[in-house]
Design a protein around this motif. Sequence first.
Motif, PDB file in Angstrom:
ATOM      1  N   GLU A   4       0.787  38.823 -69.762  1.00 16.97           N
ATOM      2  CA  GLU A   4       2.098  38.988 -69.129  1.00 16.97           C
ATOM      3  C   GLU A   4       3.007  39.879 -69.970  1.00 16.97           C
ATOM      4  N   PHE A   5       2.949  39.686 -71.289  1.00 15.40           N
ATOM      5  CA  PHE A   5       3.753  40.510 -72.189  1.00 15.40           C
ATOM      6  C   PHE A   5       3.316  41.970 -72.114  1.00 15.40           C
ATOM      7  N   LYS A   6       2.015  42.221 -72.113  1.00 20.20           N
ATOM      8  CA  LYS A   6       1.510  43.593 -72.007  1.00 20.20           C
ATOM      9  C   LYS A   6       1.941  44.224 -70.685  1.00 20.20           C
ATOM     10  N   THR A   7       1.880  43.459 -69.605  1.00 23.07           N
ATOM     11  CA  THR A   7       2.299  43.968 -68.303  1.00 23.07           C
ATOM     12  C   THR A   7       3.783  44.323 -68.320  1.00 23.07           C
ATOM     13  N   PHE A   8       4.587  43.455 -68.935  1.00 20.36           N
ATOM     14  CA  PHE A   8       6.021  43.703 -69.023  1.00 20.36           C
ATOM     15  C   PHE A   8       6.315  44.970 -69.834  1.00 20.36           C
ATOM     16  N   ILE A   9       5.666  45.102 -70.972  1.00 24.36           N
ATOM     17  CA  ILE A   9       5.912  46.245 -71.850  1.00 24.36           C
ATOM     18  C   ILE A   9       5.449  47.556 -71.212  1.00 24.36           C
ATOM     19  N   MET A  10       4.376  47.518 -70.478  1.00 22.89           N
ATOM     20  CA  MET A  10       3.809  48.740 -69.922  1.00 22.89           C
ATOM     21  C   MET A  10       4.459  49.170 -68.611  1.00 22.89           C
ATOM     22  N   ARG A  11       5.392  48.388 -68.110  1.00 21.84           N
ATOM     23  CA  ARG A  11       6.106  48.814 -66.919  1.00 21.84           C
ATOM     24  C   ARG A  11       6.894  50.070 -67.241  1.00 21.84           C
ATOM     25  N   GLY A  12       7.031  50.948 -66.296  1.00 20.88           N
ATOM     26  CA  GLY A  12       7.684  52.228 -66.522  1.00 20.88           C
ATOM     27  C   GLY A  12       9.112  52.124 -66.982  1.00 20.88           C
ATOM     28  N   ASN A  13       9.876  51.184 -66.428  1.00 21.42           N
ATOM     29  CA  ASN A  13      11.291  51.133 -66.782  1.00 21.42           C
ATOM     30  C   ASN A  13      11.516  50.677 -68.225  1.00 21.42           C
ATOM     31  N   VAL A  14      10.630  49.864 -68.784  1.00 22.67           N
ATOM     32  CA  VAL A  14      10.784  49.434 -70.175  1.00 22.67           C
ATOM     33  C   VAL A  14      10.520  50.611 -71.108  1.00 22.67           C
ATOM     34  N   ILE A  15       9.483  51.378 -70.808  1.00 24.30           N
ATOM     35  CA  ILE A  15       9.166  52.548 -71.626  1.00 24.30           C
ATOM     36  C   ILE A  15      10.275  53.588 -71.500  1.00 24.30           C
ATOM     37  N   ASP A  16      10.777  53.802 -70.289  1.00 26.41           N
ATOM     38  CA  ASP A  16      11.885  54.741 -70.100  1.00 26.41           C
ATOM     39  C   ASP A  16      13.107  54.318 -70.906  1.00 26.41           C
ATOM     40  N   LEU A  17      13.391  53.024 -70.922  1.00 24.99           N
ATOM     41  CA  LEU A  17      14.521  52.521 -71.681  1.00 24.99           C
ATOM     42  C   LEU A  17      14.322  52.770 -73.171  1.00 24.99           C
ATOM     43  N   ALA A  18      13.118  52.513 -73.673  1.00 24.39           N
ATOM     44  CA  ALA A  18      12.835  52.736 -75.095  1.00 24.39           C
ATOM     45  C   ALA A  18      13.014  54.205 -75.461  1.00 24.39           C
ATOM     46  N   ILE A  19      12.522  55.084 -74.623  1.00 27.82           N
ATOM     47  CA  ILE A  19      12.667  56.521 -74.873  1.00 27.82           C
ATOM     48  C   ILE A  19      14.148  56.907 -74.848  1.00 27.82           C
TER      49      ILE A  19
END
Length: 153
Positions: A4-19
């Motif tokens: 579940e954590f991997k799925t959450f982290i790999m969602r596009g909006n989380v990565i976009d936010l980090a960038i």
Amino acid sequence: MWNEFKTFIMRGNVIDLAIGVIIGAAFSKIVTSLVDDVIMPPIGLLLGKVDFSNLYINLGKGNYATLADAQKAGAATLNYGLFINTLINFCIIALVIFLVVKQINRLKRKEEVKAPDTKECKYCLSTIPLRAVKCQSCTADLNDDAVVRQSSE
């Protein structure tokens, strides 16, 4: 739980936010340098050689020539000059973000409005092709009174 954590982290909006946070931090350093090194010196010169970063109110006893001297001595100070610099930084960042978003919105293509390709039979309310002259559901003869509507495709 790990999946579940991997799925959450790999969602596009989380990565976009980090960038966005990383780029924002780098951009903040550029704006801080612009304000401190390029914008504030001429403003200070125009206002009688005032260095905003050195403006402070000493809340304790003693006199200090600069803010650095007061901080080195451990004196309690109210650093309103640094606050002015921070406000100017914020205004510049807000202006740049506004201009970037405005340009992005301007460059986005506006969706072309399609001409309607279906109409509704006024008798049975079924959807039929726009050029149809007879309803395929109720076999009624249609004239131009049928309700024209956009296809949802």
